[in-house]
Design a protein around this motif. Structure first.
Motif, PDB file in Angstrom:
ATOM      1  N   ALA A 284     -11.908 -11.970  -5.810  1.00  0.00           N
ATOM      2  CA  ALA A 284     -11.100 -11.042  -6.609  1.00  0.00           C
ATOM      3  C   ALA A 284     -10.369 -10.058  -5.696  1.00  0.00           C
ATOM      4  N   GLU A 285     -11.050  -9.589  -4.654  1.00  0.00           N
ATOM      5  CA  GLU A 285     -10.413  -8.679  -3.701  1.00  0.00           C
ATOM      6  C   GLU A 285      -9.209  -9.339  -3.042  1.00  0.00           C
ATOM      7  N   ARG A 286      -9.382 -10.578  -2.621  1.00  0.00           N
ATOM      8  CA  ARG A 286      -8.294 -11.294  -1.948  1.00  0.00           C
ATOM      9  C   ARG A 286      -7.106 -11.514  -2.879  1.00  0.00           C
TER      10      ARG A 286
ATOM     11  N   MET B  76      -0.918  -7.128  -4.427  1.00  0.00           N
ATOM     12  CA  MET B  76      -0.465  -5.814  -3.977  1.00  0.00           C
ATOM     13  C   MET B  76       0.518  -5.946  -2.809  1.00  0.00           C
ATOM     14  N   ILE B  77       0.249  -6.888  -1.910  1.00  0.00           N
ATOM     15  CA  ILE B  77       1.124  -7.097  -0.758  1.00  0.00           C
ATOM     16  C   ILE B  77       2.508  -7.541  -1.201  1.00  0.00           C
ATOM     17  N   LYS B  78       2.562  -8.389  -2.216  1.00  0.00           N
ATOM     18  CA  LYS B  78       3.842  -8.967  -2.632  1.00  0.00           C
ATOM     19  C   LYS B  78       4.547  -8.118  -3.691  1.00  0.00           C
ATOM     20  N   SER B  79       3.819  -7.204  -4.297  1.00  0.00           N
ATOM     21  CA  SER B  79       4.431  -6.418  -5.371  1.00  0.00           C
ATOM     22  C   SER B  79       4.114  -4.934  -5.219  1.00  0.00           C
ATOM     23  N   PRO B  80       5.107  -4.106  -4.889  1.00  0.00           N
ATOM     24  CA  PRO B  80       4.883  -2.655  -4.807  1.00  0.00           C
ATOM     25  C   PRO B  80       4.422  -2.063  -6.139  1.00  0.00           C
TER      26      PRO B  80
ATOM     27  N   VAL C 227      -2.708   0.025  -8.632  1.00  0.00           N
ATOM     28  CA  VAL C 227      -4.058   0.071  -8.064  1.00  0.00           C
ATOM     29  C   VAL C 227      -4.338   1.438  -7.462  1.00  0.00           C
ATOM     30  N   LYS C 228      -3.345   2.003  -6.776  1.00  0.00           N
ATOM     31  CA  LYS C 228      -3.528   3.329  -6.168  1.00  0.00           C
ATOM     32  C   LYS C 228      -3.811   4.391  -7.232  1.00  0.00           C
TER      33      LYS C 228
ATOM     34  N   THR D 243      -0.424  -2.049   4.169  1.00  0.00           N
ATOM     35  CA  THR D 243       0.581  -2.585   3.245  1.00  0.00           C
ATOM     36  C   THR D 243       1.385  -1.463   2.611  1.00  0.00           C
ATOM     37  N   ASN D 244       0.724  -0.377   2.280  1.00  0.00           N
ATOM     38  CA  ASN D 244       1.404   0.777   1.688  1.00  0.00           C
ATOM     39  C   ASN D 244       2.474   1.311   2.639  1.00  0.00           C
TER      40      ASN D 244
END
Length: 618
Positions: free
Chosen positions: A482-484, A490-494, A500-501, A520-521
Motif C-alpha cells: 500500500a505504501e508503494r 504521489m510521485i506522478k500526481s501533485p 496526503v500531506k 518528491t515534494n
C-alpha cells in the motif's frame, strides 16, 4: 541536485541521447516487446537480467539492483560525477558545450584534485617553454629536430617538453606556495636519498598524458642521456591517473575518429605522432600496457572500426592477438583490421627511414583482416617443412577459421593448399571436423531454461509484466504494498501529494518512503511540468532509493489513480500498520519465550497474538 549545469541544457542532452544506444555500447541488447534486455555490464551476468525501457529512458537490473537513467548508468560505469556524465553524453551527442558550463563542472572537483590538475597543467607549460625557449632545452630540442625529425609546430601540437636537472618545477611550486601535501600527491616529484624532493622527470624529454577532455594528469619521459639505464619513465598510477583507462592522444583524435568512424591503436607515442604527420589524425596509444576492456568501450563510443598498428616483432604480434580477442569480446559489432608493417619496423621508424609518403601508404594499404593476420601469425616460430609443426600450424589455422566467413575460409584454405601442396578437400574436411568438435560453451544466453530468475512475460499489448520473483514478493507485506502504490501515485500526481500531506497524522511506516515523499515534494515544486521518470531518478540520485522507485514503477506505474484506491491505501497504512507492528513485536517475543522455555509467557503472548489477528480480520 548539486549541479551548476542549467536544467535546459540537461533536458536537451536527455532528449538527444538514447539510453539504448549508450548501454548498447557496453552490452548486447535484444528487443523484446517494448523493452530491451541484455547481460548487466556491472557484474558477471550469465543469465541476462538487465532491462532497458526506451520509452521511459531508464534501466534496471533484477540481479544486482542497479537502476536509473542514462546519466546514472554512465556515472557508475565510467566513475564520473553527475555533471561530468552530462558533459560526456553531450559530447557524444556532438552538442556544443558552453565554456561557462565546463568551468562550473570543473569547479566541483574537490580542492586537492583541482590543485593537482592545475600543477600538472603548469608543469606541461613550463616544460615546453624550457624546451623551446631556453638554453637548458637546446640539446633536447636538437635531438627532437635532428634525430626524431619533428618540427616546432608538431612539438607544440603534442605539448612535448623538457625537464632540466635544476628542479625547475620544484622551484615554481615553492614560489606558488603549493603545499608539500599537494606536491607529494601530484606524483611529479620523487624523494632522493637525503629525503629531499626533486623533479621526477629530471633530464628527460616528456610527453604529456591527458584525459579525454584534455586535462594533463601525467607524463611519459625519455632520458636524453643515452647512458641512463632507465630509458623510459611514466608517471605512476594514482587516483587521477589509471593507465588502463587512459589512451594517449584521445583528446586530440576523438573528433577525427568520429568523422571517419575509424581509430588506429599504436604501441608508442611517437608512432601516434608519426601517423598524424602522415595525415592520419585518428591515432591513440596505450600507456605501455595491454589494451583493456575500458579502452575498447571508450573507443566503441566514437568509432565503428579499429585498426591495430602494432610492431612486427613477436611481442607486437602477441599483443595484436590479445587485442583482437578483447575487441571481439567487448565490442562485437566493431570492424577490426591489422596493419602489416614492413621489415618489423614500427611506424615511427618507417617515417624516419622511408618517409612520410611510405608510412601513409602502409597505413592505408597494408591492412589485413583479423583472420588473415591470425593465419599468418600462426606461422611464427614454426618450421613448416616439419610435419609435426605443419600439423600444429594447421590446427591453429582451423581454430581461427571457425569464426571466419565462408569466403575467408575458402581464400585461406586455397592459399594453404597451393603453398604446401595439401589437397584442399582434405583441408575442408579437417575444418568441418574441427567445427564439430567445438565445445558448446557459448550457449544462447537467451534460452529460457538457463534463467535462474525468470524474465518478464511479454504480451502483444503490454510492455512487460512484473518479473516472477517469489522470494522478493514474500517479503513485501500488505502495508508496504500500500505504501508503494500510494507513493507512486504521489510521485506522478501533485494533487495526490497535496491530499496526503493534508491528512492529519499520516506518515509512512518505512523511513525510505518517508524520505522519498519529502524529495518528491521538492521535485514537484521545481518541476511543475509532466512527470518524467528518468528526470525524477536523476533528481533523487540515491541508488538504493532509485532501486525502490523502479520496483514501484514496474508494479504500480501504469495504474490509474482512483480516489477509492487512494482511500484504501491510506486506511491500510494508518490503521493496519500499527497492528502489523504489534504482530511483528509479539512474534519476536514469542521466539524468545520459546528459546527460554517459558511456557507461561508463551501462552500469554500466543493469546495476545490470536486476539490481535481476530481484530485485524474483522
Amino acid at each position: 541536485m548539486a549541479s551548476r549545469i542549467p536544467e535546459a541544457f540537461i533536458a536537451e542532452v536527455r532528449q538527444k541521447v538514447n539510453i539504448v544506444d549508450v548501454i548498447g555500447q557496453y552490452t548486447d541488447l535484444v528487443k523484446r516487446g517494448r523493452q530491451w534486455t541484455g547481460s548487466c555490464p556491472f557484474h558477471d551476468d550469465r543469465h541476462p537480467s538487465l532491462f532497458v525501457e526506451e520509452n521511459k529512458q531508464v534501466f534496471n537490473c533484477f540481479s544486482c539492483g542497479r537502476s536509473g537513467s542514462v546519466f546514472s548508468f554512465v556515472m557508475e560505469k565510467e566513475g564520473l560525477s553527475y555533471p561530468e556524465a552530462i558533459l560526456a553524453l553531450a559530447e557524444q551527442a556532438d552538442m556544443t558545450v558552453d565554456s561557462g558550463i565546463s568551468a562550473g563542472v570543473n569547479h566541483q572537483v574537490d580542492g586537492t584534485t583541482q590543485s593537482i590538475y592545475q600543477l600538472h597543467t603548469a608543469a606541461q607549460r613550463l616544460y615546453q617553454h624550457i624546451l623551446l625557449n631556453t638554453t637548458s632545452g637546446e640539446q633536447a630540442l636538437a635531438y627532437l629536430h635532428d634525430k626524431r625529425q619533428l618540427t616546432d609546430d608538431i612539438i607544440k601540437q603534442f605539448g612535448i617538453g623538457f625537464v632540466p636537472e635544476d628542479n625547475a618545477l620544484l622551484s615554481y611550486a615553492k614560489d606558488q606556495n603549493i603545499s608539500p601535501e599537494i606536491m607529494t600527491a601530484s606524483e611529479l616529484f620523487i624523494t632522493n636519498a637525503q629525503g629531499d624532493l626533486r623533479d621526477r622527470f629530471s633530464g628527460r624529454i616528456v610527453w604529456p598524458i591527458k584525459t579525454e577532455r584534455g586535462q594533463v594528469v601525467g607524463f611519459s619521459g625519455r632520458a636524453l642521456n643515452q647512458d641512463n639505464k632507465i630509458k623510459y619513465m611514466n608517471s605512476p598510477e594514482s587516483p587521477f591517473f589509471t593507465k588502463g583507462k587512459i589512451l594517449y592522444n584521445f583528446d586530440l583524435a576523438k573528433n577525427h575518429i568520429r568523422q571517419t568512424n575509424t581509430v588506429m591503436i599504436f604501441e608508442g607515442f611517437m608512432d601516434v605522432i608519426s601517423a598524424d604527420m602522415a595525415g592520419k589524425s585518428v591515432g591513440v596509444a596505450t600507456m605501455g600496457t595491454a589494451l583493456t576492456r575500458e579502452h575498447v568501450q571508450q573507443l566503441a563510443r566514437v568509432a565503428q572500426r579499429i585498426l591495430l598498428v602494432y610492431d612486427g616483432d613477436e611481442a607486437g604480434q602477441n599483443a595484436a592477438r590479445r587485442s583482437i580477442n578483447l575487441i571481439r569480446e567487448h565490442a562485437k559489432n566493431m570492424d577490426i583490421g591489422v596493419v602489416h608493417l614492413p621489415d618489423n619496423l614500427d611506424p615511427d621508424e618507417v617515417r624516419i627511414q622511408r618517409g612520410l609518403k611510405v608510412l601513409q601508404q602502409v597505413l592505408e594499404q597494408n591492412i589485413q583482416t583479423p583472420v588473415e593476420f591470425l593465419v599468418n601469425a600462426a606461422r611464427s616460430g614454426k618450421n613448416l617443412s616439419n610435419q609435426v609443426q605443419y600439423l600444429s600450424f594447421l590446427q591453429e589455422v582451423m581454430d581461427t577459421l571457425k569464426l571466419a566467413t565462408p569466403v575467408e575460409q575458402d581464400i585461406q584454405l586455397t592459399r594453404i593448399a597451393n603453398e604446401f601442396g595439401t589437397e584442399k578437400q582434405a583441408l575442408q574436411a579437417q575444418l568441418k571436423q574441427s567445427i564439430k568438435q567445438k565445445p558448446h560453451q557459448n550457449r544462447d544466453r537467451n534460452t529460457q531454461d538457463e534463467y535462474v530468475m525468470e524474465p518478464p512475460v511479454y504480451h502483444d499489448n503490454f510492455e512487460a509484466e512484473a518479473p516472477i520473483n517469489v522470494t522478493i514478493n514474500q517479503t513485501i507485506t500488505q502495508v508496504e504494498q500500500a505504501e508503494r502504490a500510494l507513493l507512486m501515485a504521489m510521485i506522478k500526481s501533485p494533487q495526490v501529494m497535496l491530499r496526503v500531506k493534508e491528512t492529519t497524522g499520516f506518515a509512512f511506516l518505512h523511513s525510505d518512503y518517508q524520505l522519498l515523499m519529502m524529495l518528491t515534494n521538492i521535485y514537484q515544486a521545481q518541476n511543475p511540468g509532466p512527470f518524467n521518470l528518468a528526470q525524477y531518478m536523476d533528481f533523487v540520485q540515491k541508488p538504493e532509493l532509485n532501486q525502490k522507485i523502479m520496483a514501484m514503477e514496474r508494479t504500480y506505474g501504469d495504474l490509474a489513480i482512483e480516489k477509492e484506491a487512494i482511500n484504501d491505501y491510506l486506511r491500510i497504512i494508518m490503521q493496519d500498520a500499527p497492528i502489523e507492528t504489534q504482530i511483528h513485536k509479539l512474534q519476536q517475543l514469542i521466539t524468545i519465550a520459546k528459546q527460554q522455555h517459558d511456557d507461561t509467557k508463551l501462552l500469554q503472548l500466543m493469546t495476545e497474538l490470536i486476539n490481535i489477528k481476530k481484530k485485524q480480520s474483522q
